[in-house]
Each structure stands twice: as C-alpha cells, then as structure tokens.
Design a protein around this motif. Structure first.
Motif, PDB file in Angstrom:
ATOM      1  N   ASP A   1      -6.600  39.138   6.844  1.00 17.96           N
ATOM      2  CA  ASP A   1      -7.812  38.661   5.486  1.00 17.96           C
ATOM      3  C   ASP A   1      -8.614  38.876   5.614  1.00 17.96           C
ATOM      4  O   ASP A   1     -10.439  38.143   5.778  1.00 17.96           O
ATOM      5  CB  ASP A   1      -8.047  36.751   6.043  1.00 17.96           C
TER       6      ASP A   1
ATOM      7  N   HIS B   1      -1.889  40.570   4.388  1.00 17.93           N
ATOM      8  CA  HIS B   1      -3.415  40.256   3.196  1.00 17.93           C
ATOM      9  C   HIS B   1      -4.875  40.966   3.262  1.00 17.93           C
ATOM     10  O   HIS B   1      -5.435  40.649   5.241  1.00 17.93           O
ATOM     11  CB  HIS B   1      -3.170  38.726   3.549  1.00 17.93           C
TER      12      HIS B   1
ATOM     13  N   HIS C   1      -2.139  32.963  -2.450  1.00 11.77           N
ATOM     14  CA  HIS C   1      -2.815  31.854  -1.605  1.00 11.77           C
ATOM     15  C   HIS C   1      -1.958  30.662  -1.430  1.00 11.77           C
ATOM     16  O   HIS C   1      -2.004  29.757  -2.879  1.00 11.77           O
ATOM     17  CB  HIS C   1      -4.502  31.647  -1.584  1.00 11.77           C
TER      18      HIS C   1
ATOM     19  N   HIS D   1      -8.453  41.643   1.665  1.00 11.72           N
ATOM     20  CA  HIS D   1      -9.404  41.769  -0.125  1.00 11.72           C
ATOM     21  C   HIS D   1     -10.712  42.639   0.598  1.00 11.72           C
ATOM     22  O   HIS D   1     -11.608  42.497   1.350  1.00 11.72           O
ATOM     23  CB  HIS D   1     -10.638  40.587   0.619  1.00 11.72           C
TER      24      HIS D   1
ATOM     25  N   HIS E   1      -1.243  32.274   4.630  1.00 11.47           N
ATOM     26  CA  HIS E   1      -1.692  31.082   5.340  1.00 11.47           C
ATOM     27  C   HIS E   1      -0.775  30.343   5.434  1.00 11.47           C
ATOM     28  O   HIS E   1      -0.053  29.812   5.948  1.00 11.47           O
ATOM     29  CB  HIS E   1      -2.760  30.560   4.785  1.00 11.47           C
TER      30      HIS E   1
HETATM   31 ZN   LIG Z   1      -7.412  35.826   1.554  1.00 12.58          ZN
END
Ligand SMILES: [Zn+2]
Length: 439
Positions: free
Chosen positions: A324, A79, A234, A81, A273
């Motif tokens: 993340d 995970h 998410h 971005h 998460h």
């Molecule tokens: Zn994220």
C-alpha cells in the motif's frame, strides 16, 4: 528460424525455500533444500530439489553457484499505488486527512504525462529492487499516466496488473471522470495492454466513497465484456470512511454489499484492507472467492486498525499481502510480512505466524489472490522461473545471524526480520535477469 543450443538450461545452486502448499491448512507446507538446485529451462522451472540429484540427471547444464545466499520465489505485492511514490512518509494522519493532504494532490499531478512517466519509471525500479516480480497496482486517474505505468512495466520485465482509477464524486474535480469517459478510456487501455506480455488489466474503482452507482455499473459492464480482467478496490479500511459510505448508499446493509450489488467480487478480485469487516462480510468474501490484500504497514501508519487475520483465514478468505505505497512504509514485501507478524503479536486473538506462513503470504498467496497460481508463486516444475536471490552484504547484521542459524526455518525467519533492498542481489522473471545489484 532460430537454432537452439544443445542444452539451454541453467542450474542455480543455493539454499532455497518455497511454499507449494498452504501452511495455514497443511503441515510441512514449507519446502527447503539446504544444498538446493533450481533448474531453469526456457524460462520455466524444470526441476527443484537437491542440487546433486538434479545435476546427476542434467550433467551438461550450466551451473551458477550462488551459495552464500538464498533463493526464494519472486515476491508478489497485491496492493500498491504507483502515483504515490513521492508521498511515502506522510506520517501523523488518518486515512481521509492523508488522502486530502498527501495522496490526492500528488495524484492530480499525474495529469502531466512526462511527470507520470518519470514516476512510473521510479516506481517499477523500486518494485524490482525490493524483489517484487508481480504487483497489482492502482494506476492513475488519468489514462495516459496509467498507460505510462504499463509501458514502464513492459520495459522492466515485471508482471504488472493495473487499471485506470475510477471516481466520479467526492474527490476534487480534476480526479473525476464521467461513467461514459471511464468506460471509453478503460476499453482503450484494455485493448492496448490486457494480456500483452506480462500485463493484465484490472477494473479499479478507487473505493465506494468516490464512485456513484452509475460508475460501479460501468465496472460491472467492463468485467462482463472482457473475461479475464482482474478487479481491485478498497474495503472497510477506516471507520470514518465506512460511516461516509453508509450515508452514500443507504440501501446497503454494509460496505461489501455496495460492491456485491454490482457483481464486483469473486476470483481475481482483490479488496484492500478489510480491517473492519463484519462476520457476515468475511463469510461472504470467502464464499465468493474474493481475496483480501492485507497491508499491515499502512494499517499501522494510518492508524486504521488491526486486521483479523485468523478470522479471515479460518472463514476461508484468500489473504495475501500488499505494501500500500504510499499509505504504507515502503516497497519491501519481506518487511511487510514481518509487520504482519508483529501486528498479529499484539492483536487481540492474533495469529502467531511462522516463517512458512510469512513466505506463503508474500508469494504463493499473492498468486492465488490474483488468479496466477498456475503461473507463479512457488518453484513447482512448469511454473515461470520468477526468482529472488537474497544475499546480505558481508558486514550486514543478517550475515552475522546466518552464521549461527541452525535450521532452515531459523534462516528464513532471520531473512524476514533483517533483509531489506540491500540484500536483494538478483531478480529473475521467466528466467531472465531483470535486476542485478552492483556491489
Ligand atoms: Zn490503497
């Protein structure tokens, strides 16, 4: 026609670690060879074991003596971005404020294709320089920017699983698509990139908070039309986010139920998460085979909460790790595993992670979450030779510690505690060097 040389294999010699089994379920899941050998042939692992015994049956193989460092499977980040590279370090906020003030304004800049290309280049360089060979990545809200990530991925040699980030409400207008344009753009990107080289496409609704039912239906349609797509989103990250989602979907008994209504889960689906998932949600994640990307640095940095690792694992949920970026604190998956360990030490009913479990979470668990366990994640013969070579600089504290370690487990724990990008010397994907640190 290419003429092959008599023996195109290479034998790497160094202590090596991998977890071909799940250490949360089985004893002795960690395999270690102190004088290890890793035989690579045509990009695959041909043998993994004691150096001398592999050399004995492969006497003509080229040997690379890498003693002084350690071989681990390439790290797998489930995970992250890509448009958030430059907003790392936005401390002092919780999720929704951080999105509004830090992340989303930067994500809006991805409308500029040349800017997005620059960020994509920096992003893949940061992945590989931290030893990550496979990553499941949130693309951008813009098709061209997402394409630039796929192209940067191809150039880098890494395995990149990504997709256009979908949203049609709540966020600022420039980050929204319509369900129709989302369907069209995703279909084009799938045609261009899914299954090309080491790339895979993932259907990527940002989160339930920014997607209407019509958009979630598009996600369902895309998955139905293209078998083999992955899915990422998410889930239950922050209490204010969860309250807002329940207002938008009054018919849903909980957050996960929103995705379930549209069939958005199962194998190859990764939800980031799951910090506040209820007992029922955890059970349903396990039953569906949906994986959770645990992002402990982000959870701490944004004050999202403590992840119930034990409860997820005991229920049978596949849990892997994600950095993340940029809610997290960097690209290092070794650091991420350490942070998982640290937070579990202070969590109520926390798990006491050992180094085998940390290695599994950073490698094979990621492969399982992404549906790539037959291809990567450990050194079993037949798998792709995705390899990280860790060797700390001579004056680094880790070098000092390694002089005194008495067991492989101790050495591995020291690597997780102290190794950063400075100790990532070489990275191979399918046997080819994709990173070689110049010192
Ligand atoms: Zn994220």
């Amino acid at each position: 026609m290419t003429v092959s040389s008599p023996d195109r294999s290479e034998l790497l010699r160094a202590p090596l670690f991998h977890t071909p089994r799940n250490p949360f379920q089985q004893d002795r899941a960690l395999e270690c060879h102190w004088d290890g050998g890793l035989l690579i042939r045509d990009g695959r692992i041909a043998a993994c074991g004691a150096f001398e015994s592999i050399r004995a049956v492969n006497p003509n193989t080229t040997i690379h003596d890498l003693r002084g460092g350690f071989l681990l499977p390439g790290l797998i980040d489930t995970h992250i971005h890509f448009p958030q590279l430059r907003v790392l370090g936005g401390l002092g906020r919780t999720l929704l404020d951080w999105l509004e003030e830090c992340a989303l304004p930067e994500e809006a800049r991805m409308v500029d294709e040349s800017y997005a290309r620059e960020i994509a280049g920096g992003f893949v360089r940061a992945l590989v320089s931290h030893g990550t060979t496979t990553a499941m990545v949130f693309g951008a809200h813009f098709s061209a920017a997402t394409a630039s990530l796929f192209e940067a991925g191809t150039k880098s040699g890494l395995r990149i699983i990504s997709g256009l980030v979908l949203s049609d409400r709540q966020l600022q207008p420039e980050l929204r698509q319509t369900p129709d344009s989302a369907y069209r753009d995703c279909t084009d990107l799938i045609r261009c990139f899914h299954g090309r080289g080491r790339l895979l496409f993932a259907v990527t609704p940002r989160f339930a908070l920014s997607t209407s039912e019509a958009m979630l239906e598009v996600c369902q349609t895309l998955r139905r039309e293209h078998p083999g797509l992955r899915f990422q989103t998410h889930l239950n990250e922050n209490v204010r986010e969860i309250a807002a989602v329940s207002k938008l979907f009054p018919w849903a008994p909980d957050y996960l139920a929103v995705y379930e209504r549209f069939g958005l889960g199962g194998r190859g689906a990764v939800m980031a998460h799951s910090v506040h998932s209820t007992v029922s949600e955890v059970e349903r994640l396990a039953e569906a085979g949906t994986a959770v990307a645990h992002c402990p640095c982000s959870n701490a940095a944004l004050g999202s909460g403590l992840f119930a690792l034990k409860r997820h694992v005991e229920a049978g949920v596949r849990v892997a790790l994600g950095t993340d970026v940029g809610g997290g604190t960097g690209f290092g998956m070794l650091k991420e595993a350490l942070q998982a360990y640290l937070l579990q030490r202070v969590a109520p009913d926390g798990a006491l992670l050992d180094s085998a479990q940390m290695l599994y979470l950073a490698t094979r668990a990621g492969a399982e979450a992404l549906g790539l366990e037959d291809e990567v994640g450990d050194f079993q013969p037949g798998k792709a030779a995705d390899i990280l070579y860790v060797k700390p600089p001579e004056d680094a504290p880790l070098s000092e510690v390694l002089k005194r370690t008495e067991s492989p487990e101790q050495a591995l724990a020291a690597i997780f505690t102290l190794a950063g990008a400075e100790s990532v010397r070489q990275v191979r994907v399918e046997g080819s060097l994709v990173y070689n640190q110049q010192i």
